[in-house]
Structure formats: structure tokens, C-alpha cells
Design a protein around this motif. Sequence first.
Motif, PDB file in Angstrom:
ATOM      1  N   ALA A   1       0.835  -1.196   0.000  1.00 26.12           N
ATOM      2  CA  ALA A   1       0.000   0.000   0.000  1.00 26.12           C
ATOM      3  C   ALA A   1       0.870   1.247   0.000  1.00 26.12           C
ATOM      4  O   ALA A   1       1.860   1.320   0.718  1.00 26.12           O
ATOM      5  CB  ALA A   1      -0.898  -0.004   1.232  1.00 26.12           C
ATOM      6  N   ALA A   2       0.458   2.224  -0.806  1.00 21.09           N
ATOM      7  CA  ALA A   2       1.167   3.497  -0.883  1.00 21.09           C
ATOM      8  C   ALA A   2       2.641   3.233  -1.180  1.00 21.09           C
ATOM      9  O   ALA A   2       2.960   2.668  -2.202  1.00 21.09           O
ATOM     10  CB  ALA A   2       0.985   4.298   0.409  1.00 21.09           C
ATOM     11  N   HIS A   3       3.522   3.630  -0.274  1.00 23.76           N
ATOM     12  CA  HIS A   3       4.938   3.505  -0.555  1.00 23.76           C
ATOM     13  C   HIS A   3       5.614   2.432   0.278  1.00 23.76           C
ATOM     14  O   HIS A   3       6.830   2.337   0.289  1.00 23.76           O
ATOM     15  CB  HIS A   3       5.638   4.845  -0.319  1.00 23.76           C
ATOM     16  CG  HIS A   3       5.356   5.442   1.032  1.00 23.76           C
ATOM     17  ND1 HIS A   3       5.879   4.923   2.191  1.00 23.76           N
ATOM     18  CD2 HIS A   3       4.578   6.482   1.401  1.00 23.76           C
ATOM     19  CE1 HIS A   3       5.457   5.645   3.214  1.00 23.76           C
ATOM     20  NE2 HIS A   3       4.663   6.595   2.765  1.00 23.76           N
ATOM     21  N   SER A   4       4.867   1.600   0.999  1.00 20.33           N
ATOM     22  CA  SER A   4       5.492   0.586   1.842  1.00 20.33           C
ATOM     23  C   SER A   4       5.110  -0.817   1.392  1.00 20.33           C
ATOM     24  O   SER A   4       4.161  -1.019   0.636  1.00 20.33           O
ATOM     25  CB  SER A   4       5.085   0.784   3.303  1.00 20.33           C
ATOM     26  OG  SER A   4       3.718   0.474   3.488  1.00 20.33           O
ATOM     27  N   ILE A   5       5.883  -1.792   1.852  1.00 21.22           N
ATOM     28  CA  ILE A   5       5.575  -3.200   1.644  1.00 21.22           C
ATOM     29  C   ILE A   5       5.376  -3.814   3.027  1.00 21.22           C
ATOM     30  O   ILE A   5       6.262  -3.723   3.873  1.00 21.22           O
ATOM     31  CB  ILE A   5       6.711  -3.941   0.922  1.00 21.22           C
ATOM     32  CG1 ILE A   5       7.086  -3.237  -0.378  1.00 21.22           C
ATOM     33  CG2 ILE A   5       6.325  -5.390   0.656  1.00 21.22           C
ATOM     34  CD1 ILE A   5       8.384  -3.749  -0.978  1.00 21.22           C
ATOM     35  N   LYS A   6       4.226  -4.414   3.252  1.00 21.41           N
ATOM     36  CA  LYS A   6       3.953  -5.065   4.524  1.00 21.41           C
ATOM     37  C   LYS A   6       3.940  -6.576   4.331  1.00 21.41           C
ATOM     38  O   LYS A   6       3.444  -7.073   3.324  1.00 21.41           O
ATOM     39  CB  LYS A   6       2.620  -4.581   5.092  1.00 21.41           C
ATOM     40  CG  LYS A   6       2.630  -3.098   5.441  1.00 21.41           C
ATOM     41  CD  LYS A   6       1.298  -2.639   6.010  1.00 21.41           C
ATOM     42  CE  LYS A   6       1.330  -1.161   6.351  1.00 21.41           C
ATOM     43  NZ  LYS A   6       0.027  -0.681   6.882  1.00 21.41           N
ATOM     44  N   ALA A   7       4.499  -7.302   5.299  1.00 17.93           N
ATOM     45  CA  ALA A   7       4.616  -8.749   5.193  1.00 17.93           C
ATOM     46  C   ALA A   7       4.096  -9.425   6.451  1.00 17.93           C
ATOM     47  O   ALA A   7       4.181  -8.868   7.556  1.00 17.93           O
ATOM     48  CB  ALA A   7       6.070  -9.149   4.953  1.00 17.93           C
ATOM     49  N   GLN A   8       3.562 -10.619   6.289  1.00 15.27           N
ATOM     50  CA  GLN A   8       3.109 -11.400   7.427  1.00 15.27           C
ATOM     51  C   GLN A   8       4.304 -11.842   8.268  1.00 15.27           C
ATOM     52  O   GLN A   8       5.353 -12.184   7.714  1.00 15.27           O
ATOM     53  CB  GLN A   8       2.358 -12.648   6.940  1.00 15.27           C
ATOM     54  CG  GLN A   8       1.016 -12.363   6.285  1.00 15.27           C
ATOM     55  CD  GLN A   8      -0.082 -12.141   7.312  1.00 15.27           C
ATOM     56  OE1 GLN A   8       0.184 -12.039   8.503  1.00 15.27           O
ATOM     57  NE2 GLN A   8      -1.317 -12.071   6.855  1.00 15.27           N
ATOM     58  N   PRO A   9       4.177 -11.868   9.599  1.00 13.18           N
ATOM     59  CA  PRO A   9       5.242 -12.444  10.425  1.00 13.18           C
ATOM     60  C   PRO A   9       5.478 -13.902  10.048  1.00 13.18           C
ATOM     61  O   PRO A   9       4.544 -14.604   9.643  1.00 13.18           O
ATOM     62  CB  PRO A   9       4.685 -12.331  11.851  1.00 13.18           C
ATOM     63  CG  PRO A   9       3.637 -11.276  11.774  1.00 13.18           C
ATOM     64  CD  PRO A   9       3.044 -11.377  10.400  1.00 13.18           C
ATOM     65  N   ALA A  10       6.714 -14.343  10.152  1.00 17.13           N
ATOM     66  CA  ALA A  10       7.074 -15.730   9.845  1.00 17.13           C
ATOM     67  C   ALA A  10       7.881 -16.277  11.015  1.00 17.13           C
ATOM     68  O   ALA A  10       9.041 -15.907  11.196  1.00 17.13           O
ATOM     69  CB  ALA A  10       7.870 -15.798   8.549  1.00 17.13           C
ATOM     70  N   GLN A  11       7.274 -17.133  11.806  1.00 16.63           N
ATOM     71  CA  GLN A  11       7.917 -17.630  13.018  1.00 16.63           C
ATOM     72  C   GLN A  11       9.200 -18.407  12.719  1.00 16.63           C
ATOM     73  O   GLN A  11      10.074 -18.523  13.583  1.00 16.63           O
ATOM     74  CB  GLN A  11       6.940 -18.516  13.797  1.00 16.63           C
ATOM     75  CG  GLN A  11       5.735 -17.770  14.352  1.00 16.63           C
ATOM     76  CD  GLN A  11       6.111 -16.675  15.334  1.00 16.63           C
ATOM     77  OE1 GLN A  11       7.004 -16.846  16.171  1.00 16.63           O
ATOM     78  NE2 GLN A  11       5.459 -15.523  15.228  1.00 16.63           N
ATOM     79  N   ALA A  12       9.325 -18.925  11.503  1.00 19.40           N
ATOM     80  CA  ALA A  12      10.532 -19.667  11.147  1.00 19.40           C
ATOM     81  C   ALA A  12      11.739 -18.757  10.943  1.00 19.40           C
ATOM     82  O   ALA A  12      12.879 -19.227  10.919  1.00 19.40           O
ATOM     83  CB  ALA A  12      10.287 -20.477   9.877  1.00 19.40           C
ATOM     84  N   VAL A  13      11.501 -17.460  10.802  1.00 21.70           N
ATOM     85  CA  VAL A  13      12.575 -16.488  10.599  1.00 21.70           C
ATOM     86  C   VAL A  13      12.968 -15.886  11.938  1.00 21.70           C
ATOM     87  O   VAL A  13      12.113 -15.564  12.759  1.00 21.70           O
ATOM     88  CB  VAL A  13      12.126 -15.369   9.631  1.00 21.70           C
ATOM     89  CG1 VAL A  13      13.230 -14.324   9.449  1.00 21.70           C
ATOM     90  CG2 VAL A  13      11.717 -15.964   8.290  1.00 21.70           C
ATOM     91  N   GLN A  14      14.258 -15.744  12.182  1.00 26.59           N
ATOM     92  CA  GLN A  14      14.742 -15.113  13.406  1.00 26.59           C
ATOM     93  C   GLN A  14      14.090 -13.746  13.558  1.00 26.59           C
ATOM     94  O   GLN A  14      14.026 -12.960  12.608  1.00 26.59           O
ATOM     95  CB  GLN A  14      16.271 -14.983  13.340  1.00 26.59           C
ATOM     96  CG  GLN A  14      16.934 -14.708  14.679  1.00 26.59           C
ATOM     97  CD  GLN A  14      18.431 -14.953  14.603  1.00 26.59           C
ATOM     98  OE1 GLN A  14      18.975 -15.331  13.564  1.00 26.59           O
ATOM     99  NE2 GLN A  14      19.116 -14.765  15.711  1.00 26.59           N
TER     100      GLN A  14
END
Length: 238
Positions: A23-36
Motif C-alpha cells: 500500500a502506498a509507498h510501503s511493503i507489509k509482510a506477514q510475520p514468519a515464526q521460522a525467521v529469526q
Amino acid sequence: MFGKLAAGVLIAGTASLWLTAAAAHSIKAQPAQAVQASFDIIETTIATKGDKAVFTTRVRGEAGKDKPDATGKFEGSGVYAYVWPTSLNSGEIGFEKDQGIVALAVTFHPDFDDAAKGGKNRHIWHPHWVVLAEDKACGAGLKVIDIPSGAKPKVPATWPGVPLLIDSPEYPTNFKGDTVDVEIPLSLINGIKGASFDGVTAGLKVNGNLHAPLLCVSNVFKVASGNLSLPGKVEPAK
């Protein structure tokens, strides 16, 4: 080129990461518990504010908390990085034109210094411009482009003297809680206005034999878009 590089990143194990919004000028991502948690990107942004461009990444944990272990030697040593791949041309950051993917990277590497003019920076998180290209010899399919022995390409004034397309400018870099941001005068990167971008967290490794490729992206922790498609757009901050 972006399609090939994205494929390499996905092969490295990021296919399970999802894009939820650009949206607009940002990228939002879902949390991923497998990632530190300190590298689990929640949102990444590049926005113009007055006479500056501000690069920002927000993570699920404490940004900058985790650092690579020191090995005591340059060869084989590790680098951790918060990275903003962009659609900028390499000619806009002081290198020859059309060399590869231009990215801003905030890095930490305890085993060597690569500041401009012989400065010391192994003890702090610090920014670099890097130019990336695909190389199947690298674990994640990407490398910082090497400068061949004897070559004398155009380089920025703050090039640290290493045989790579890497720059070491002293931009203000701040870590606060879950966020890292870098401020760059627009006068230095006017082409960033309207550019496309993405967000990546990654580990890099210096070649144990010190031969090309000298610096590989060895492990991609997370790609904000999930596929390195650069869906973000640089716009004025709201």
C-alpha cells in the motif's frame, strides 16, 4: 534480470514468505515464526521527507540485536545485512551504468573493516551501496559484483578500495526498537524519487579462498515481497 534473481532467491528457501500488502509507498509482510525475529521483516519503506530519502525496515523483534560470530579471519567470515534492493541505476551511485541491481545495505561484520579511506567499522552497523548480480556459485544465487584484477572502473569517492562494486558512505543510520532507518540527502540520490524497491534480510559470506565471487549472499532470511519483485514505490512520506 529481476525474474532470474527472484528465482534464485526462492530456490534459497524463501518461497514460503508471503506479501500481504504494498500500500502506498510501503511493503507489509506477514510475520514468519521460522525467521529469526530480528530479521523477520514486517514492513519496509523508502520515502522522501523534505530534502532526504529515508530507508526504513521494521521487524518482528529487536532490529540489530543479532550479529554474526567473529571467526578471527577475513576469509570465510560472515556478514549480516538489512537490504533495500532498488530500481536505481548503478550510474546514479557513482559506478559505471547498468552494472546490476543497486541496493542499500546496513551491515555488521566483526572480522574486517571496509570503511572509506581506511576507517574502522567492524564494531558497528553501517551502510553500504552494493551492486548485485546473479551467480550460481553463491548459496542464494546472488553476489556483490567483483572488480577483476587490473580493472579500473569508475567508483565513488567513498569506495573502500576492495575489489567489489561497493561504496561506504557515512549516512546517518539508526536502530530503535524494532526499526532500522537510514537517511540520505536527496541531492546525492535524486533518482530515488519514484523508484521501485523491496526489503531483504540476509547473511553474506566472504569466499574462503578469497577468489571471485568474493562476497556471496549465502542465506536469505526474508524478502518483504516474497519474490523480489520490487513492488514498493518511493513517494513522499505521509
